[in-house]
Design an enzyme around this catalytic site. Sequence first.
Site, PDB file in Angstrom:
ATOM      1  CD  GLU A  32      20.297  -2.193  -2.864  1.00 33.20           C
ATOM      2  OE1 GLU A  32      19.443  -2.384  -1.987  1.00 33.20           O
ATOM      3  OE2 GLU A  32      20.364  -1.149  -3.538  1.00 33.20           O
ATOM      4  CB  ALA A 123       6.976  -0.207  -6.579  1.00 34.23           C
ATOM      5  CB  SER A 126      10.376   2.294   1.607  1.00 28.55           C
ATOM      6  OG  SER A 126      10.143   2.152   2.979  1.00 28.55           O
ATOM      7  CG  ASP A 174      13.002   0.803   3.981  1.00 28.75           C
ATOM      8  OD1 ASP A 174      14.094   1.101   3.441  1.00 28.75           O
ATOM      9  OD2 ASP A 174      12.357  -0.225   3.707  1.00 28.75           O
TER      10      ASP A 174
HETATM   11  P1  ADP Z   1       7.316  -1.590   0.177  1.00 24.42           P
HETATM   12  O1  ADP Z   1       8.578  -1.877  -0.548  1.00 24.42           O
HETATM   13  O2  ADP Z   1       6.376  -0.797  -0.665  1.00 24.42           O
HETATM   14  O3  ADP Z   1       7.555  -1.008   1.535  1.00 24.42           O
HETATM   15  P2  ADP Z   1       6.322  -3.736   1.784  1.00 24.42           P
HETATM   16  O4  ADP Z   1       5.916  -5.128   1.456  1.00 24.42           O
HETATM   17  O5  ADP Z   1       7.412  -3.518   2.756  1.00 24.42           O
HETATM   18  O6  ADP Z   1       6.624  -3.005   0.392  1.00 24.42           O
HETATM   19  O7  ADP Z   1       5.065  -2.940   2.362  1.00 24.42           O
HETATM   20  C1  ADP Z   1       3.844  -2.965   1.670  1.00 24.42           C
HETATM   21  C2  ADP Z   1       2.707  -3.129   2.666  1.00 24.42           C
HETATM   22  O8  ADP Z   1       2.594  -1.943   3.482  1.00 24.42           O
HETATM   23  C3  ADP Z   1       1.374  -3.275   1.996  1.00 24.42           C
HETATM   24  O9  ADP Z   1       1.096  -4.627   1.675  1.00 24.42           O
HETATM   25  C4  ADP Z   1       0.427  -2.737   3.042  1.00 24.42           C
HETATM   26  O10 ADP Z   1       0.166  -3.724   4.017  1.00 24.42           O
HETATM   27  C5  ADP Z   1       1.241  -1.627   3.688  1.00 24.42           C
HETATM   28  N1  ADP Z   1       0.979  -0.329   3.055  1.00 24.42           N
HETATM   29  C6  ADP Z   1       1.862   0.473   2.446  1.00 24.42           C
HETATM   30  N2  ADP Z   1       1.292   1.607   1.986  1.00 24.42           N
HETATM   31  C7  ADP Z   1      -0.009   1.538   2.319  1.00 24.42           C
HETATM   32  C8  ADP Z   1      -1.132   2.397   2.139  1.00 24.42           C
HETATM   33  N3  ADP Z   1      -1.051   3.561   1.500  1.00 24.42           N
HETATM   34  N4  ADP Z   1      -2.313   1.964   2.613  1.00 24.42           N
HETATM   35  C9  ADP Z   1      -2.426   0.806   3.259  1.00 24.42           C
HETATM   36  N5  ADP Z   1      -1.406  -0.042   3.458  1.00 24.42           N
HETATM   37  C10 ADP Z   1      -0.208   0.291   3.000  1.00 24.42           C
HETATM   38 MG    MG Z   2       8.687  -1.925   3.085  1.00 25.54          MG
END
Ligand code: ADP
Ligand code: MG
Length: 384
Positions: A32, A123, A126, A174
């Site tokens: 981490e 959450a 990724s 990721d």
């Molecule tokens: P995570 O930890 O889930 O990767 P991030 O902040 O890095 O969180 O990424 C989240 C962003 O990725 C969302 O705000 C969106 O812009 C994009 N994203 C992820 N999954 C989707 C999806 N299924 N449809 C549209 N956008 C998505």
């Molecule tokens: Mg991310």
Amino acid sequence: MPRPAIDLFRKTFGTTPRSVASAPGRVNLIGEHTDYNGGPVLPIAIAERTSAAVGPGASGDENVLEVISSEYPSVVRIKWQEELPKSWSAYVAGVMRELWALEVMVPRGSARVAVASDVPIGAGLSSSAALTVSVARALSQLAANEKPLTPRQLAGVAYRAEHDQVGVGCGTMDQTIAALGQKDHALLFECASLETQQIPFRARLLLVDSGTRHDLRSSELAKRRAECDEVVRRLKVELPELVWLASWPVEWLPRLKRALPEPLRSRAVHVVGETARARFAAQLLKQRKLKQFGQLLYESHESCRRLYECSSPELDTIVAAAKRAGALGARLTGAGWGGAAIVLVNKTDRRTIPAIERAFQRAYGRTPAISEVHASAGVRTERL
Ligand code: ADP
Ligand code: MG
């Protein structure tokens, strides 16, 4: 699983997609805050996936993307070579740009993309890499190059799309696990050398969502990154060839401690210790020494809590309850400051889940969401 993306494509564009691909979310077992310090990480790809269905752009369109997601159900039209939009569609445009840089080009530079996912967004699992890697595979197939891009190349495209184009300060973990993950395996990934090794992993793993998404996450993360840069700057006096903090020799911890004031000392001890722990953990997994592996998870959490100060009271409650219940190991995962913890348990364990639920209920008046995660496959092409 790719069904919803295909259906969304059909419903939205009134035609059938030409290519469909999917990529998974991930959970990091150990390592981490080592990624941006050039150390190892040990993630697994999980069963939750994002699917992308793609087809050629509307006739007459030049260099236009039309995108839709089940999460944001209205079509966005992007001139992807011009300024990137602020919305989620920037990730798709970023992928398009990076494919273009590799001369992987869809006809007329235009495509339609429909995305559906069961990876929860934001959450710590990724969702962003699941999105970029699945889109990269689907679009590169639409481009129909003679030589398909390898999973490593897809990871590179997805990383540069998110980091260079969208401008997220992410590491390469990721996208790499989303592309290279294998069923029943964890991936030991050295973030400096980019070396990878598949490590068998069939243990029973729980994911416990603390339900808190602390706002401090990004500001604290930026602060830690700056502190680590400062550590390297100072340690260069001792070891001029030092580029990555993670490559400071673990036997030289006393010297490191003498050279640094707090809080830099604690941050550095965490990174150097966590680097050694993650590599050792991978060895233990290979030797099927699950008990000792679990012990390292507890140690990692302690180091995150005390030295890197990236835990939260909720996460500490979960880990402490798991330990009291006799779980093999537990720790926060995915940077910390809220988010989720992983708990490693025996296949026959029936005590840990209720024990965590009770402790959490007592402290916070609610029960956390608990699910089992399984090491699953990375990016793949789906049949239409
Ligand atoms: P995570 O930890 O889930 O990767 P991030 O902040 O890095 O969180 O990424 C989240 C962003 O990725 C969302 O705000 C969106 O812009 C994009 N994203 C992820 N999954 C989707 C999806 N299924 N449809 C549209 N956008 C998505
Ligand atoms: Mg991310």
